[in-house]
Enzyme design. Structure first.
Site, PDB file in Angstrom:
ATOM      1  N   SER A   1       0.838  -1.256  -0.028  1.00 37.10           N
ATOM      2  CA  SER A   1       0.043   0.054  -0.051  1.00 37.10           C
ATOM      3  C   SER A   1       0.730   1.211   0.238  1.00 37.10           C
ATOM      4  O   SER A   1       1.944   1.131  -0.308  1.00 37.10           O
ATOM      5  CB  SER A   1      -1.097   0.220   1.199  1.00 37.10           C
ATOM      6  OG  SER A   1      -0.287   0.235   2.448  1.00 37.10           O
TER       7      SER A   1
ATOM      8  N   TYR B   1      -3.308   0.797  -3.060  1.00 41.41           N
ATOM      9  CA  TYR B   1      -4.037   1.533  -2.175  1.00 41.41           C
ATOM     10  C   TYR B   1      -3.619   2.185  -0.860  1.00 41.41           C
ATOM     11  O   TYR B   1      -2.578   2.236  -0.547  1.00 41.41           O
ATOM     12  CB  TYR B   1      -5.213   0.190  -1.731  1.00 41.41           C
ATOM     13  CG  TYR B   1      -4.648  -0.537  -0.780  1.00 41.41           C
ATOM     14  CD1 TYR B   1      -4.797  -0.609   0.403  1.00 41.41           C
ATOM     15  CD2 TYR B   1      -4.018  -1.733  -1.281  1.00 41.41           C
ATOM     16  CE1 TYR B   1      -4.178  -1.555   1.413  1.00 41.41           C
ATOM     17  CE2 TYR B   1      -3.362  -2.683  -0.540  1.00 41.41           C
ATOM     18  CZ  TYR B   1      -3.308  -2.330   0.892  1.00 41.41           C
ATOM     19  OH  TYR B   1      -2.954  -3.331   1.824  1.00 41.41           O
TER      20      TYR B   1
END
Length: 124
Positions: free
Chosen positions: A21, A54
């Protein structure tokens, strides 16, 4: 359509052993209208790489921009990145849609927030 942009943020850390991430300071996320676990593209200005990952929320006011997991191989502390979030909108909404643009200094403190992208007239 482009929904959110954090322009020329500085990577503060790269944690290869984390799950994956990009960690972003909560204040930057809110200013850019990014949500936890939202998909983003990260463009590294220093080396030209572009990755998809993300968002996870970092502490508010920390200035944290940390590439995690495999993404950590795509940038290093001190690199400048552009973080882009996208959304699907109706054709009707394309006429009035304006993205949230967040500009930061070298410590990832917000210097300016605006909506919309300036157009450039290119003469041929």
């Amino acid at each position: 359509m482009l929904k959110s942009k954090i322009h020329r943020a500085t990577i503060t850390d790269a944690c290869i052993d984390y799950e994956g991430s990009i960690t972003i300071d909560k204040n930057l996320m809110q200013a850019a209208n990014l949500l936890p676990y939202e998909q983003v593209h990260v463009v590294n200005v220093n080396n030209g790489t572009r990755l998809e990952t993300y968002v996870i929320e970092g502490p508010a006011g920390s200035g944290q921009i940390c590439l995690n997991g495999a993404a950590a191989r795509m940038g290093m502390k001190g690199d400048k990145v552009i973080i882009l979030g996208y959304s699907l909108i109706t054709e009707e909404d394309t006429l009035t849609h304006q993205p949230n643009l967040v500009y930061v200094d070298s410590l990832n403190r917000i210097t300016k927030v605006k909506n919309g992208v300036a157009s450039r007239n290119l003469e041929v």
